[in-house]
Design an enzyme around this catalytic site. Structure first.
Site, PDB file in Angstrom:
ATOM      1  N   ILE A  19      36.711  37.215  35.622  1.00 15.32           N
ATOM      2  CA  ILE A  19      36.269  37.808  34.354  1.00 15.32           C
ATOM      3  C   ILE A  19      36.074  39.323  34.507  1.00 15.32           C
ATOM      4  O   ILE A  19      36.424  40.097  33.618  1.00 15.32           O
ATOM      5  CB  ILE A  19      34.975  37.114  33.873  1.00 15.32           C
ATOM      6  CG1 ILE A  19      35.257  35.626  33.576  1.00 15.32           C
ATOM      7  CG2 ILE A  19      34.400  37.810  32.640  1.00 15.32           C
ATOM      8  CD1 ILE A  19      34.010  34.785  33.297  1.00 15.32           C
ATOM      9  N   ASP A  64      26.877  45.990  46.369  1.00 15.21           N
ATOM     10  CA  ASP A  64      26.197  44.692  46.444  1.00 15.21           C
ATOM     11  C   ASP A  64      25.131  44.735  45.362  1.00 15.21           C
ATOM     12  O   ASP A  64      24.118  45.428  45.498  1.00 15.21           O
ATOM     13  CB  ASP A  64      25.574  44.504  47.835  1.00 15.21           C
ATOM     14  CG  ASP A  64      24.735  43.234  47.899  1.00 15.21           C
ATOM     15  OD1 ASP A  64      24.672  42.492  46.895  1.00 15.21           O
ATOM     16  OD2 ASP A  64      24.138  42.990  48.964  1.00 15.21           O
ATOM     17  N   VAL A  65      25.342  43.994  44.279  1.00 15.47           N
ATOM     18  CA  VAL A  65      24.436  44.108  43.126  1.00 15.47           C
ATOM     19  C   VAL A  65      22.997  43.726  43.471  1.00 15.47           C
ATOM     20  O   VAL A  65      22.055  44.132  42.785  1.00 15.47           O
ATOM     21  CB  VAL A  65      24.905  43.266  41.911  1.00 15.47           C
ATOM     22  CG1 VAL A  65      26.187  43.818  41.322  1.00 15.47           C
ATOM     23  CG2 VAL A  65      25.029  41.777  42.258  1.00 15.47           C
ATOM     24  N   ASN A  91      28.309  41.890  35.512  1.00 15.14           N
ATOM     25  CA  ASN A  91      29.115  40.661  35.449  1.00 15.14           C
ATOM     26  C   ASN A  91      29.135  39.883  36.760  1.00 15.14           C
ATOM     27  O   ASN A  91      29.374  38.671  36.749  1.00 15.14           O
ATOM     28  CB  ASN A  91      30.545  41.066  35.024  1.00 15.14           C
ATOM     29  CG  ASN A  91      31.535  39.959  35.245  1.00 15.14           C
ATOM     30  OD1 ASN A  91      31.616  39.021  34.445  1.00 15.14           O
ATOM     31  ND2 ASN A  91      32.275  40.018  36.342  1.00 15.14           N
ATOM     32  N   SER A 145      26.240  32.802  30.557  1.00 11.50           N
ATOM     33  CA  SER A 145      27.149  31.657  30.594  1.00 11.50           C
ATOM     34  C   SER A 145      26.779  30.782  29.405  1.00 11.50           C
ATOM     35  O   SER A 145      25.674  30.895  28.864  1.00 11.50           O
ATOM     36  CB  SER A 145      26.946  30.878  31.892  1.00 11.50           C
ATOM     37  OG  SER A 145      27.582  29.610  31.825  1.00 11.50           O
ATOM     38  N   TYR A 158      21.956  27.510  39.066  1.00 12.74           N
ATOM     39  CA  TYR A 158      22.843  28.335  38.241  1.00 12.74           C
ATOM     40  C   TYR A 158      22.351  28.345  36.785  1.00 12.74           C
ATOM     41  O   TYR A 158      22.273  29.399  36.154  1.00 12.74           O
ATOM     42  CB  TYR A 158      24.269  27.784  38.337  1.00 12.74           C
ATOM     43  CG  TYR A 158      25.320  28.613  37.644  1.00 12.74           C
ATOM     44  CD1 TYR A 158      25.884  29.723  38.279  1.00 12.74           C
ATOM     45  CD2 TYR A 158      25.757  28.306  36.358  1.00 12.74           C
ATOM     46  CE1 TYR A 158      26.852  30.491  37.641  1.00 12.74           C
ATOM     47  CE2 TYR A 158      26.722  29.070  35.717  1.00 12.74           C
ATOM     48  CZ  TYR A 158      27.269  30.158  36.364  1.00 12.74           C
ATOM     49  OH  TYR A 158      28.227  30.926  35.729  1.00 12.74           O
TER      50      TYR A 158
HETATM   51  N1  LIG Z   1      34.289  31.105  35.680  1.00 18.78           N
HETATM   52  C1  LIG Z   1      33.502  30.478  34.832  1.00 18.78           C
HETATM   53  O1  LIG Z   1      33.754  29.330  34.427  1.00 18.78           O
HETATM   54  C2  LIG Z   1      32.282  31.175  34.296  1.00 18.78           C
HETATM   55  C3  LIG Z   1      31.651  30.646  33.167  1.00 18.78           C
HETATM   56  C4  LIG Z   1      30.517  31.276  32.670  1.00 18.78           C
HETATM   57  C5  LIG Z   1      30.026  32.404  33.276  1.00 18.78           C
HETATM   58  N2  LIG Z   1      30.656  32.906  34.386  1.00 18.78           N
HETATM   59  C6  LIG Z   1      30.079  34.101  34.986  1.00 18.78           C
HETATM   60  O2  LIG Z   1      31.057  35.127  34.982  1.00 18.78           O
HETATM   61  C7  LIG Z   1      30.770  36.076  36.008  1.00 18.78           C
HETATM   62  C8  LIG Z   1      32.035  36.372  36.783  1.00 18.78           C
HETATM   63  O3  LIG Z   1      32.437  35.188  37.460  1.00 18.78           O
HETATM   64  P1  LIG Z   1      33.965  34.758  37.672  1.00 18.78           P
HETATM   65  O4  LIG Z   1      34.092  33.401  37.109  1.00 18.78           O
HETATM   66  O5  LIG Z   1      34.885  35.832  37.244  1.00 18.78           O
HETATM   67  O6  LIG Z   1      33.928  34.567  39.249  1.00 18.78           O
HETATM   68  P2  LIG Z   1      34.769  35.220  40.440  1.00 18.78           P
HETATM   69  O7  LIG Z   1      34.255  34.570  41.677  1.00 18.78           O
HETATM   70  O8  LIG Z   1      36.229  35.124  40.151  1.00 18.78           O
HETATM   71  O9  LIG Z   1      34.325  36.755  40.392  1.00 18.78           O
HETATM   72  C9  LIG Z   1      33.026  37.154  40.735  1.00 18.78           C
HETATM   73  C10 LIG Z   1      33.098  38.454  41.503  1.00 18.78           C
HETATM   74  O10 LIG Z   1      31.741  38.843  41.796  1.00 18.78           O
HETATM   75  C11 LIG Z   1      31.741  39.386  43.113  1.00 18.78           C
HETATM   76  N3  LIG Z   1      30.415  39.321  43.708  1.00 18.78           N
HETATM   77  C12 LIG Z   1      29.762  38.240  44.213  1.00 18.78           C
HETATM   78  N4  LIG Z   1      28.594  38.615  44.742  1.00 18.78           N
HETATM   79  C13 LIG Z   1      28.485  39.957  44.564  1.00 18.78           C
HETATM   80  C14 LIG Z   1      27.495  40.924  44.902  1.00 18.78           C
HETATM   81  N5  LIG Z   1      26.384  40.594  45.558  1.00 18.78           N
HETATM   82  N6  LIG Z   1      27.716  42.205  44.542  1.00 18.78           N
HETATM   83  C15 LIG Z   1      28.856  42.567  43.902  1.00 18.78           C
HETATM   84  N7  LIG Z   1      29.831  41.714  43.583  1.00 18.78           N
HETATM   85  C16 LIG Z   1      29.647  40.413  43.906  1.00 18.78           C
HETATM   86  C17 LIG Z   1      32.744  38.522  43.879  1.00 18.78           C
HETATM   87  O11 LIG Z   1      33.200  39.173  45.066  1.00 18.78           O
HETATM   88  C18 LIG Z   1      33.842  38.331  42.833  1.00 18.78           C
HETATM   89  O12 LIG Z   1      34.832  39.319  42.942  1.00 18.78           O
HETATM   90  C19 LIG Z   1      29.642  35.444  36.833  1.00 18.78           C
HETATM   91  O13 LIG Z   1      28.411  36.024  36.455  1.00 18.78           O
HETATM   92  C20 LIG Z   1      29.694  33.983  36.441  1.00 18.78           C
HETATM   93  O14 LIG Z   1      28.452  33.341  36.610  1.00 18.78           O
HETATM   94  C21 LIG Z   1      31.767  32.319  34.895  1.00 18.78           C
END
Ligand SMILES: NC(=O)c1ccc[n+]([C@@H]2O[C@H](COP(=O)([O-])OP(=O)(O)OC[C@H]3O[C@@H](n4cnc5c(N)ncnc54)[C@H](O)[C@@H]3O)[C@@H](O)[C@H]2O)c1
Length: 285
Positions: A19, A64-65, A91, A145, A158
């Site tokens: 995302i 690192d957030v 995000n 989410s 979560y």
């Molecule tokens: N994929 C889904 O179904 C879904 C649904 C609802 C919400 N979300 C939310 O969307 C957001 C993005 O998730 P995604 O699905 O794209 O996942 P993803 O794993 O593809 O991407 C997440 C990114 O966050 C980075 N990350 C993790 N820990 C970190 C840290 N400490 N500091 C900086 N970066 C960090 C990872 O390296 C990764 O590149 C998240 O908050 C997730 O909870 C995802």
């Protein structure tokens, strides 16, 4: 509202994948300068260099957030090259250990809160004071989410973290009403990303031959690409809630239906003199 996004500086966390990468792409396409921030430096470099080759104003920054010190370093880097941040997308997030309460480790609980909740707070504290001081149009987008609106068993840490992101976003929106800083909360359903996959595995898994879906199995989810454009539109139009599917209304209604019934049948325990006090935020927008 930020009708004109051209030349705005955007910082997207978790931008190396899924995302976050889609958000970065859409803001770049809208003419913004985008700092892609992530903890996974190898993947971040790959994603950012694709944008750079397309001559888009992208810059990779390690972040690192969960660490305040890391936010300070990242901001210094971004502001030196792109100027102050106009749009912050909090995000970055991780998935669940997928254990029911009772088997869930304290470490998994803490890790999800460190990244998914404290990471969002750290971003707001690092960037918001500057936005308010400058007084120009700005916007904060927090990724929660659909699981910030109703629960699902087996992913409790979560769900709790996403309810927290929704609550803090709703508060932030009330506090910032009347300022030039807008707020949105992104509430996707399942999206086909790397979340929950072992490190190194790709977000574009090899196509699997169609099989009968297993009852109760996790569906793959939608493609992330449309989400970026939906967020850009919401920022332009100043919309708060960003959903990916109208169908979730059935589940949200179910939760509110039960809450409504419980409220209607509750015995008043005293005069409700706090209604105006507790509800004061609603009159702000
Ligand atoms: N994929 C889904 O179904 C879904 C649904 C609802 C919400 N979300 C939310 O969307 C957001 C993005 O998730 P995604 O699905 O794209 O996942 P993803 O794993 O593809 O991407 C997440 C990114 O966050 C980075 N990350 C993790 N820990 C970190 C840290 N400490 N500091 C900086 N970066 C960090 C990872 O390296 C990764 O590149 C998240 O908050 C997730 O909870 C995802």
């Amino acid at each position: 509202m930020m009708k004109d996004l051209g030349e705005k500086t955007v910082l997207v966390t978790g931008a190396a994948s899924g995302i976050g990468a889609a958000l970065a792409r859409s803001f770049l396409t809208a003419g913004c300068k985008v700092a892609l921030a992530d903890i996974d430096e190898a993947r971040l470099r790959r994603v950012t260099s694709e944008f750079e080759h397309a001559r888009l104003a992208a810059r990779a920054v390690r972040l690192d957030v969960a660490s305040e010190a890391s936010w300070a370093l990242a901001l210094r880097d971004v502001e030196a090259s792109f100027g102050p941040i106009d749009i912050l997308c909090n995000n970055a997030g991780i998935g669940s250990e997928r254990q029911p309460f009772g088997a869930l480790s304290a470490e998994a609980w803490r890790r999800v809160f460190d990244i998914n909740v404290h990471g969002v707070f750290n971003g707001i504290s690092a960037v918001l004071p500057g936005m308010l001081l400058r007084g120009s149009d700005a916007h904060i987008v927090n990724t929660a989410s659909i699981l910030g609106h109703f629960a699902r068993p087996g992913v409790g840490e979560y769900v709790a973290a996403k309810y927290a992101v929704l609550g803090l976003s709703e508060t932030l929106r009330m506090e910032l009403a009347g300022t030039p800083v807008g707020v949105s909360v992104l509430c996707p359903g399942l999206v086909a990303t790397r979340i929950g996959l072992p490190p190194g595995e790709d977000e574009n898994p090899a196509p699997v031959p169609p099989t009968q879906p297993q009852p109760g199995a996790r569906p793959l989810g939608i493609d992330a690409s449309g989400i970026g454009d939906a967020v850009v539109t919401a920022v332009r139009e100043g919309r708060f809630y960003i959903f990916t599917h109208p169908e979730y209304a059935a589940l949200i209604d179910r939760r509110f239906g039960e809450i409504g019934q419980a409220l209607a049948s509750s015995a008043p325990l005293g005069p409700a003199e706090d209604i105006a006090y507790l509800g004061q935020g609603f009159s702000r927008y």
